[in-house]
Structures are given as C-alpha cells and as structure tokens.
Motif scaffolding. Structure first.
Motif, PDB file in Angstrom:
ATOM      1  N   THR A  93      10.910   7.108   3.669  1.00  0.00           N
ATOM      2  CA  THR A  93       9.453   7.513   3.768  1.00  0.00           C
ATOM      3  C   THR A  93       9.002   7.399   2.374  1.00  0.00           C
ATOM      4  OG1 THR A  93      10.144   9.606   2.873  1.00  0.00           O
ATOM      5  CG2 THR A  93      10.371   9.314   5.450  1.00  0.00           C
ATOM      6  N   VAL A  94       7.479   7.370   2.214  1.00  0.00           N
ATOM      7  CA  VAL A  94       6.710   7.614   0.874  1.00  0.00           C
ATOM      8  C   VAL A  94       7.205   8.843  -0.043  1.00  0.00           C
ATOM      9  CG1 VAL A  94       4.698   7.842   0.098  1.00  0.00           C
ATOM     10  CG2 VAL A  94       4.848   6.218   1.927  1.00  0.00           C
ATOM     11  N   GLU A  95       7.400  10.017   0.761  1.00  0.00           N
ATOM     12  CA  GLU A  95       7.961  11.171   0.112  1.00  0.00           C
ATOM     13  C   GLU A  95       9.183  11.152  -0.613  1.00  0.00           C
ATOM     14  OE1 GLU A  95       6.389  11.069   3.164  1.00  0.00           O
ATOM     15  OE2 GLU A  95       4.450  11.640   2.583  1.00  0.00           O
ATOM     16  N   GLY A  96      10.059  10.469   0.269  1.00  0.00           N
ATOM     17  CA  GLY A  96      11.213  10.352  -0.136  1.00  0.00           C
ATOM     18  C   GLY A  96      11.623   9.480  -1.211  1.00  0.00           C
ATOM     19  N   THR A  97      10.884   8.269  -1.199  1.00  0.00           N
ATOM     20  CA  THR A  97      11.279   7.134  -2.238  1.00  0.00           C
ATOM     21  C   THR A  97      10.199   7.826  -3.503  1.00  0.00           C
ATOM     22  OG1 THR A  97      10.716   5.489  -0.559  1.00  0.00           O
ATOM     23  CG2 THR A  97      10.215   4.873  -2.610  1.00  0.00           C
ATOM     24  N   ALA A  98       9.306   8.472  -3.565  1.00  0.00           N
ATOM     25  CA  ALA A  98       8.698   9.079  -4.568  1.00  0.00           C
ATOM     26  C   ALA A  98       9.610  10.116  -5.163  1.00  0.00           C
ATOM     27  CB  ALA A  98       7.172   9.778  -4.341  1.00  0.00           C
ATOM     28  N   GLY A  99      10.208  10.756  -4.389  1.00  0.00           N
ATOM     29  CA  GLY A  99      11.226  11.826  -4.950  1.00  0.00           C
ATOM     30  C   GLY A  99      12.388  11.326  -5.711  1.00  0.00           C
ATOM     31  N   PHE A 100      12.792  10.288  -5.150  1.00  0.00           N
ATOM     32  CA  PHE A 100      13.936   9.433  -5.955  1.00  0.00           C
ATOM     33  C   PHE A 100      13.457   8.897  -7.113  1.00  0.00           C
ATOM     34  CE2 PHE A 100      16.438   8.880  -1.634  1.00  0.00           C
ATOM     35  CZ  PHE A 100      16.991  10.091  -1.776  1.00  0.00           C
ATOM     36  N   VAL A 101      12.261   8.267  -6.960  1.00  0.00           N
ATOM     37  CA  VAL A 101      11.830   7.681  -8.157  1.00  0.00           C
ATOM     38  C   VAL A 101      11.651   8.683  -9.608  1.00  0.00           C
ATOM     39  CG1 VAL A 101       9.910   6.398  -9.539  1.00  0.00           C
ATOM     40  CG2 VAL A 101      10.691   5.809  -7.255  1.00  0.00           C
ATOM     41  N   LYS A 102      11.035   9.866  -9.156  1.00  0.00           N
ATOM     42  CA  LYS A 102      11.116  11.073  -9.957  1.00  0.00           C
ATOM     43  C   LYS A 102      12.257  11.402 -10.584  1.00  0.00           C
ATOM     44  CE  LYS A 102       8.014  13.464  -7.502  1.00  0.00           C
ATOM     45  NZ  LYS A 102       7.440  14.446  -6.746  1.00  0.00           N
ATOM     46  N   GLN A 103      13.392  11.563  -9.494  1.00  0.00           N
ATOM     47  CA  GLN A 103      14.678  12.141 -10.218  1.00  0.00           C
ATOM     48  C   GLN A 103      15.375  10.813 -11.009  1.00  0.00           C
ATOM     49  OE1 GLN A 103      17.776  12.006  -7.139  1.00  0.00           O
ATOM     50  NE2 GLN A 103      16.737  13.595  -5.942  1.00  0.00           N
ATOM     51  N   LEU A 104      14.881   9.514 -10.798  1.00  0.00           N
ATOM     52  CA  LEU A 104      15.691   8.457 -11.758  1.00  0.00           C
ATOM     53  C   LEU A 104      15.002   8.438 -13.219  1.00  0.00           C
ATOM     54  CD1 LEU A 104      16.144   5.667  -9.095  1.00  0.00           C
ATOM     55  CD2 LEU A 104      17.721   7.043 -10.265  1.00  0.00           C
ATOM     56  N   LEU A 105      13.452   8.661 -13.104  1.00  0.00           N
ATOM     57  CA  LEU A 105      12.867   8.898 -14.457  1.00  0.00           C
ATOM     58  C   LEU A 105      13.283   9.996 -14.984  1.00  0.00           C
ATOM     59  CD1 LEU A 105       9.300   7.673 -13.327  1.00  0.00           C
ATOM     60  CD2 LEU A 105      11.005   6.469 -14.443  1.00  0.00           C
ATOM     61  N   GLN A 106      13.522  11.076 -14.514  1.00  0.00           N
ATOM     62  CA  GLN A 106      14.019  12.225 -15.276  1.00  0.00           C
ATOM     63  C   GLN A 106      15.619  12.366 -15.520  1.00  0.00           C
ATOM     64  OE1 GLN A 106      12.215  15.232 -12.555  1.00  0.00           O
ATOM     65  NE2 GLN A 106      10.235  14.923 -13.386  1.00  0.00           N
ATOM     66  N   ASN A 107      16.368  11.380 -14.991  1.00  0.00           N
ATOM     67  CA  ASN A 107      17.879  11.570 -15.225  1.00  0.00           C
ATOM     68  C   ASN A 107      18.131   9.744 -15.827  1.00  0.00           C
ATOM     69  OD1 ASN A 107      20.636  11.760 -15.387  1.00  0.00           O
ATOM     70  ND2 ASN A 107      20.461  13.104 -13.358  1.00  0.00           N
ATOM     71  N   PRO A 108      18.090   9.587 -16.485  1.00  0.00           N
ATOM     72  CA  PRO A 108      18.333   8.269 -17.273  1.00  0.00           C
ATOM     73  C   PRO A 108      19.930   7.969 -17.005  1.00  0.00           C
ATOM     74  CG  PRO A 108      16.911   9.299 -18.803  1.00  0.00           C
ATOM     75  CD  PRO A 108      17.176  10.341 -17.817  1.00  0.00           C
TER      76      PRO A 108
ATOM     77  N   LEU B 105       0.911  -1.161  -0.137  1.00  0.00           N
ATOM     78  CA  LEU B 105      -0.058  -0.108  -0.127  1.00  0.00           C
ATOM     79  C   LEU B 105       0.812   1.185  -0.152  1.00  0.00           C
ATOM     80  CD1 LEU B 105      -2.832  -1.014   2.380  1.00  0.00           C
ATOM     81  CD2 LEU B 105      -2.867  -1.165  -0.150  1.00  0.00           C
ATOM     82  N   GLY B 106       2.019   1.086   0.526  1.00  0.00           N
ATOM     83  CA  GLY B 106       3.047   2.271   0.776  1.00  0.00           C
ATOM     84  C   GLY B 106       3.527   2.487  -0.820  1.00  0.00           C
ATOM     85  N   VAL B 107       3.902   1.411  -1.464  1.00  0.00           N
ATOM     86  CA  VAL B 107       4.231   1.423  -3.053  1.00  0.00           C
ATOM     87  C   VAL B 107       3.058   2.258  -3.578  1.00  0.00           C
ATOM     88  CG1 VAL B 107       4.759   0.279  -4.956  1.00  0.00           C
ATOM     89  CG2 VAL B 107       5.584  -0.633  -2.641  1.00  0.00           C
ATOM     90  N   ILE B 108       1.960   1.768  -3.646  1.00  0.00           N
ATOM     91  CA  ILE B 108       0.949   2.471  -4.250  1.00  0.00           C
ATOM     92  C   ILE B 108       0.783   4.050  -3.975  1.00  0.00           C
ATOM     93  CG2 ILE B 108      -1.594   2.943  -4.625  1.00  0.00           C
ATOM     94  CD1 ILE B 108      -2.094  -0.285  -4.292  1.00  0.00           C
ATOM     95  N   LYS B 109       0.984   4.354  -2.765  1.00  0.00           N
ATOM     96  CA  LYS B 109       1.021   5.883  -2.349  1.00  0.00           C
ATOM     97  C   LYS B 109       2.273   6.504  -3.153  1.00  0.00           C
ATOM     98  CE  LYS B 109      -0.671   5.756   2.126  1.00  0.00           C
ATOM     99  NZ  LYS B 109      -0.419   5.089   3.428  1.00  0.00           N
ATOM    100  N   VAL B 110       3.356   5.831  -3.153  1.00  0.00           N
ATOM    101  CA  VAL B 110       4.579   6.408  -3.965  1.00  0.00           C
ATOM    102  C   VAL B 110       4.256   6.494  -5.470  1.00  0.00           C
ATOM    103  CG1 VAL B 110       7.077   5.795  -4.850  1.00  0.00           C
ATOM    104  CG2 VAL B 110       6.328   5.218  -2.391  1.00  0.00           C
ATOM    105  N   TYR B 111       3.645   5.622  -5.842  1.00  0.00           N
ATOM    106  CA  TYR B 111       3.329   5.760  -7.338  1.00  0.00           C
ATOM    107  C   TYR B 111       2.529   6.917  -7.679  1.00  0.00           C
ATOM    108  CZ  TYR B 111      -0.079   4.676 -11.075  1.00  0.00           C
ATOM    109  OH  TYR B 111      -0.925   4.995 -12.097  1.00  0.00           O
ATOM    110  N   ARG B 112       1.384   7.126  -6.621  1.00  0.00           N
ATOM    111  CA  ARG B 112       0.672   8.185  -6.726  1.00  0.00           C
ATOM    112  C   ARG B 112       1.166   9.381  -6.763  1.00  0.00           C
ATOM    113  NH1 ARG B 112      -4.202   5.350  -4.270  1.00  0.00           N
ATOM    114  NH2 ARG B 112      -5.058   4.332  -6.040  1.00  0.00           N
ATOM    115  N   LEU B 113       2.224   9.574  -5.847  1.00  0.00           N
ATOM    116  CA  LEU B 113       2.970  10.854  -6.008  1.00  0.00           C
ATOM    117  C   LEU B 113       3.707  11.149  -7.377  1.00  0.00           C
ATOM    118  CD1 LEU B 113       4.314  11.251  -2.389  1.00  0.00           C
ATOM    119  CD2 LEU B 113       2.566  12.355  -3.469  1.00  0.00           C
ATOM    120  N   VAL B 114       4.461  10.090  -7.627  1.00  0.00           N
ATOM    121  CA  VAL B 114       5.230  10.156  -8.828  1.00  0.00           C
ATOM    122  C   VAL B 114       4.308  10.260  -9.975  1.00  0.00           C
ATOM    123  CG1 VAL B 114       6.750   8.863 -10.346  1.00  0.00           C
ATOM    124  CG2 VAL B 114       6.823   8.345  -7.999  1.00  0.00           C
TER     125      VAL B 114
END
Ligand code: UDP
Length: 406
Positions: free
Chosen positions: A348-363, A232-241
């Motif tokens: 955290t959920v927010e930290g994880t989402a932030g890192f995922v966004k960074q990685l998607l934007q910086n291949p 469920l935390g993963v889904i929260k991360v995804y929604r932020l991303v």
C-alpha cells in the motif's frame, strides 16, 4: 565492448571459465534474438549487454527488431496490459492488424539463427516461419503473466505451443502449455555504465545538473512513465514521508519506442507535481546510463512501487549499489527483495511511506539491507548467470533426447 575477463573480479575466475567451457560446445552456432524495441525498457537493456558477451564466447549473436507503426504498438500495449491482468478493449480488427504486421515482419527479417529467441508477445507470430526454416525456436516471456486475461492468453498460446520451449522469469508465471518450459530470470551487468562504480564527484555533478540538493534525503524511482509503475502512487508516498522528513523525490524515466502510453502518463505526473520544487520529474534521453547510475547511487531510498512487474531490473540495479529498496510485492520483485533481509516489501501507499520513513530514520538498518541486497544480486542476478542459463538451454535443445556429455 565488455569482455568476459572483466567479470572475474566480480564473480570469480571459475564462473567465467565455465562459460567458455559450455560455449565451446556451441562454437559456430548462431543465436538470434527478435524483440520490438532497440531502446527503452528491460528487454533492450538486457540484449544490449548479452549480445557482445556471447560473441566474446565464440557464439555468434544477432538481434533484430520488428517494425511496427503506432497502431500496432497501441494494440501490443493493450496485450501487455491484459497479460498483466488489466482490462482493455481488444477488437477483431486489432487482432487482424496484429497478424498483418507480423506477416510483414516475416518477410523483413532474415531468420538465420540456429536458435531463434522471440521476446514477448509483439513478435510471437513469427513462429509461422518455423515450418519453412526449421531451427530451434524459443519464446521468452518477460511479463508477469500469472493473471493474464484468459482469452488473450489462449490466443497467444495458439502460437506459443509451436515453439520448442518457453522461458518465464519465475515459476509463478509458467503456464499450461504443451511445449517445454524453462525458468530463467533476468539479470544486470555489473560492469556496464548503468551499474559500474562512480566516484562521489561525478555523482555530485549529476545532482547539480538536475538541480537536486545533495544535502537533503533523496527518494528515487527510475521507470518508464507507465501506469503499471504507479508514478502517481509514488508521489502520494513521498507526500506522506514529507510530513515527517524534509526529503526530495526523483521520478526519472524515458520512453520506449514500443510504448505509446508514456507521454500521457508523463503529463499526468508533471501536472500532479508542478507546485512542488522538491519533486524532480526527469525525462531522460536513451543514453542516460551513467546519469541513472548516479541518481541511484545518490539516493537514500529507492522505490519500485509497481502495480505489476515482470522482474524489475531497476530493483536489481539499486540493490547492486547497496541501496535500501522499498518495493511492491508483485511479479518478479519478491525474487529480489526478500522482506527485511534485502529490502522491504509493501502493498500500500501508507505501508510504503511507513517503510521509507523507517529507513530514513534508521540508516544502520538501511545499510544492512543494502549490503545483503548486493550479495543477493551477485549470487543470483548477474549477467554471467544469465549467459550460463542460455548456454545450457541451447545445448539441451540441440541434444534433445541425448545425454549431454561435457
Ligand atoms: N531505464 C533507462 N532509462 C529510463 C528508464 C529506465 O535506461 O529512463 C532502464 C532501467 O535502468 C532498467 C530498464 O530500463 O535497466 C527498465 O527495466 P525494468 O525491468 O525495470 O522495467 P521495464 O521498463 O522493462 O518494464
């Protein structure tokens, strides 16, 4: 069946030669493993790979699975959660039933090994047999027991103390015990269906079958449906991303026969995701190794947002495939994810989402982490290293008190 020769191109000839040299001193010996499930979860995954390779080395390896009913596995799942530091209500009757099933298995299993490896708490009471048959007994703990609930740990330690050695995955999980303790971390198999190279055509076919769009970013977590994996935390991360990047989420997992909680968690995940066609909740049957391999390879970022984690083979599997991983800094995960070198660690959920966004934007950065990740796994977490550790442990147990001349 995998043969050691297949590993030479991956780890080098000398590594394989050393395994044959060490195994030569254990010719004819029998190693026997006992755990609580043949299917699902990391322990079964590892044993499936290790057993044939030991046989190839000339060391007879056997694997027995204890029998238990739903009531037994509900109790041992409470153990599992409590060893991970979660509160559960454990009763005197639970303990009595746990011991009763243990005694039943004492009669069912033929203890023929020279070295008997008992995995995790479910079969721990089998040590009672040592008084009758002798042999060398090792308890192998796959759980992050660092913050284990103390009364349960003290109860289990009453059995563990009688083993010749206890294995933990990392120093941080070791305990105050009168028996010898050894640190051996788990491993993945680079030539297995789960981890071998797959061509893009096969990967695309798997995506098509699961109706996943190959042209938009894919974030994936592969895990049993378990509270500790925090789906469920993963889904929260995804929604932020998703607010910033039009991505898809794959939550893929199966059950394990010794985990009765899976169905409940799966239903919660399905309920939470039912209105979003970009969340793919996949319940995979046991023999899905190539599909999992393909899903991992198709992903832009792999998550492992566990709340607790003994080791997390899924992390090693992703790193081996040069994938950027964002994972929780818990249990055995930091052994694999060295922050900002082989992946990114978060709390955290927010930290994880932030890192995922960074990685998607910086291949480019994502690629660098993946390259480092694969090398880190090659050096430390492949099955050949694991076999070497087991061989050395058996030799040292056999020669206890002697110098070992090889
Ligand atoms: N796995 C699998 N099918 C699934 C979910 C997981 O084959 O549906 C595999 C996964 O690829 C990994 C192992 O099961 O090899 C899980 O090990 P891990 O250490 O990540 O977690 P555990 O389940 O032991 O807590």
């Amino acid at each position: 069946m995998a043969k050691l020769g297949e590993y030479e191109p991956v780890v080098g000839k000398s590594v394989v030669e050393e395994l044959f040299l060490l195994a030569g001193h254990l010719k004819g010996r029998v190693m026997q493993h006992v755990n609580s499930t043949a299917v699902g979860g990391g322990v079964a995954e590892i044993l499936n790979r290790l057993i044939p390779l030991f046989r190839d080395l000339g060391v007879e390896a056997r694997w027995d699975v204890i029998k238990g009913d739903e009531e037994f596995f509900v109790i041992t799942k409470k153990f599992h959660n409590m060893l991970h530091g979660r509160m559960e209500k454990l009763t005197k009757e639970d303990i009595e039933y746990f011991e009763e099933v243990g005694d039943f298995n004492l009669k069912e299993i033929n203890f023929s090994g020279d070295f008997i490896f008992i995995h995790d708490p479910q079969p721990v009471t089998l040590i009672k047999k040592k008084a009758e048959v002798g042999r060398k007994w090792v308890w192998r703990c796959h759980i992050d027991s660092a913050s284990a609930e103390s009364s349960l740990w003290n109860y289990l330690a009453g059995y563990i103390k009688d083993y010749d050695a206890a294995i933990f995955s990392t120093m941080a999980f070791s305990k105050d015990l009168p028996c010898r303790q050894v640190i051996i971390s788990p491993s993945i198999d680079p030539v297995s269906d789960k981890n071998k190279y797959l061509d893009q055509e096969f990967i695309n076919r798997v995506l098509e079958r699961f109706q996943i769009d190959k042209d938009r970013p894919i974030i994936t977590q592969i895990s049993r449906f378990d509270y500790q994996k925090d789906p469920l935390g993963v889904i929260k991360v995804y929604r932020l991303v998703k607010k910033r990047v039009d991505c898809q989420l794959v939550l893929a997992g199966g059950g394990a026969t010794d985990d009765p909680e899976g169905q409940k968690i799966l239903e919660m995940v399905r309920e939470e995701s039912k209105d979003d066609p970009d969340i793919h909740v996949l319940l995979l049957p046991p023999a899905s190794d190539k599909d999992i391999n393909a899903l991992q390879r198709a992903s832009n970022v792999i998550l492992q947002k566990s709340l607790r984690e003994g080791f997390g083979l899924t992390v090693a599997e992703a790193l081996w495939k040069e994938k950027p991983v964002v994972a929780s800094a818990v249990g055995g995960i930091p052994l694999q994810v060295v922050h900002n070198y082989t992946g990114l660690l978060s709390h955290t959920v927010e930290g994880t989402a932030g890192f995922v966004k960074q990685l998607l934007q910086n291949p480019e950065h994502a690629k660098k982490l993946g390259t480092n990740g694969r090398e880190h796994i090659r050096q430390n977490f492949l099955v050949t290293r694991h076999i070497r550790d087991y061989l050395l442990l058996m030799l040292s147990l056999e020669k206890e008190g002697d110098f070992i001349y090889l």
